[in-house]
Design a protein around this motif. Structure first.
Motif, short mmCIF file in Angstrom:
data_model
loop_
_atom_site.label_atom_id
_atom_site.label_comp_id
_atom_site.label_asym_id
_atom_site.label_seq_id
_atom_site.Cartn_x
_atom_site.Cartn_y
_atom_site.Cartn_z
N PHE A 1 0.85 -0.61 0.00
CA PHE A 1 0.00 0.00 0.00
C PHE A 1 0.56 0.40 0.00
O PHE A 1 0.54 0.06 0.12
CB PHE A 1 -0.74 -0.77 0.73
N ASN A 2 0.18 0.41 -2.35
CA ASN A 2 0.06 0.47 -2.02
C ASN A 2 0.24 0.60 -2.44
O ASN A 2 0.92 -0.18 -1.42
CB ASN A 2 0.85 -0.06 -2.24
N MET A 3 1.37 2.16 -0.98
CA MET A 3 0.64 2.34 -1.76
C MET A 3 1.42 2.64 -2.87
O MET A 3 2.34 2.89 -2.84
CB MET A 3 -0.17 3.06 -1.59
N ARG A 4 1.44 2.36 -3.75
CA ARG A 4 2.11 2.48 -4.94
C ARG A 4 2.43 3.85 -5.21
O ARG A 4 3.27 4.17 -5.84
CB ARG A 4 1.18 2.11 -5.98
N LYS A 5 1.77 4.72 -4.92
CA LYS A 5 1.94 6.03 -5.33
C LYS A 5 3.12 6.60 -4.72
O LYS A 5 3.07 7.23 -3.77
CB LYS A 5 0.82 6.77 -4.77
N GLY A 6 4.19 6.42 -5.29
CA GLY A 6 5.37 6.89 -4.70
C GLY A 6 5.34 6.30 -3.38
O GLY A 6 5.61 6.90 -2.38
N ALA A 7 5.00 5.08 -3.33
CA ALA A 7 4.77 4.42 -2.08
C ALA A 7 5.81 4.71 -1.11
O ALA A 7 5.56 5.05 0.01
CB ALA A 7 4.79 2.96 -2.32
N LYS B 1 -2.76 9.53 -8.65
CA LYS B 1 -1.63 9.86 -9.49
C LYS B 1 -1.10 8.61 -10.17
O LYS B 1 -0.85 7.60 -9.53
CB LYS B 1 -0.52 10.51 -8.65
N THR B 2 -0.94 8.67 -11.47
CA THR B 2 -0.38 7.53 -12.22
C THR B 2 1.09 7.34 -11.87
O THR B 2 1.85 8.30 -11.82
CB THR B 2 -0.53 7.76 -13.73
N THR B 3 1.47 6.11 -11.59
CA THR B 3 2.86 5.80 -11.26
C THR B 3 3.36 4.66 -12.14
O THR B 3 2.58 3.82 -12.59
CB THR B 3 3.00 5.40 -9.78
N VAL B 4 4.65 4.65 -12.35
CA VAL B 4 5.29 3.61 -13.15
C VAL B 4 6.39 2.97 -12.32
O VAL B 4 7.31 3.66 -11.85
CB VAL B 4 5.90 4.17 -14.45
#
Length: 205
Positions: A7-13, A172-175
């Motif tokens: 979590f996650n969170m993935r977003k600049g987790a 927010k899109t993350t890669v």
């Protein structure tokens, strides 16, 4: 919820989760200006874009999806602190600090991630829960997460001012770069964000 928990969170987790943890410590110490955040970052890497059995617990999506078979499934990551605080009056142990994140990837490209980030200092506990849903796509060793829904819930036992439930978080899109590998404990999905921070996910048992 991304420790990142992708979590996650993935977003600049990594960065996000780190910020939330810092927030948890501040609010646990009595800061009444607690702000909300949405930490979750997904990390992991897949080995190939070809078929094969999925590493995570199978959770099938649509057919002819955008996510390779070896990534399809339920993946978890997290850690718990070995430091426990005890209430001097009651002798009861406070909830431990730690993180937990569950990432579900489906073959049709849909994903969801639920994460919990918890920080305890003495008798004060700050908990942040993040729920995220959206679409994922894979190209080479890159996986893109585009959230369509992100909700956060914050609870602090000592400072109520920053508490909230199901608050909309920044979408927010993350890669991430992903790598699917194996160690002495079994299959491992490593997700690395653009800052170089990574999280290791295991198949749900």
């Amino acid at each position: 919820m991304r420790t990142k928990m992708r979590f996650n969170m993935r977003k600049g987790a990594a960065a996000l989760a780190g910020g939330v943890l810092a927030l948890g410590v501040l609010t646990a110490c009595g800061d009444d200006d607690a702000a909300s955040g949405s930490p979750f970052d997904k990390k992991g890497q897949a080995a190939s874009d070809q078929g094969g059995s999925g590493g995570g617990k199978n959770d099938s999506g649509g057919k002819g999806g955008k996510v390779p078979a070896e990534l399809v499934g339920v993946w978890t990551t997290g850690s718990v602190s070995t430091i426990n605080y005890e209430d001097a009056m009651t002798g009861a142990l406070a909830p431990p600090s730690g993180t937990h994140s569950e990432l579900t990837l489906k073959s049709d490209g849909s994903y969801s991630q639920n994460g919990l980030l918890q920080s305890t200092v003495y008798n004060c506990t700050t908990s942040l829960f993040v729920m995220e849903e959206g679409k994922a796509s894979v190209q080479g060793d890159k996986i893109t997460f585009k959230p369509s829904k992100l909700k956060t819930t914050m609870q602090n036992t000592c400072s109520k001012s920053g508490n909230h439930t199901n608050k909309d978080g920044e979408k927010k899109t993350t890669v991430d770069t992903f790598e699917l590998t194996e160690d002495e404990y079994g299959p491992l999905l490593r997700l690395t964000d653009d800052t170089g921070a990574s999280s290791d996910y295991r198949p749900e048992k």
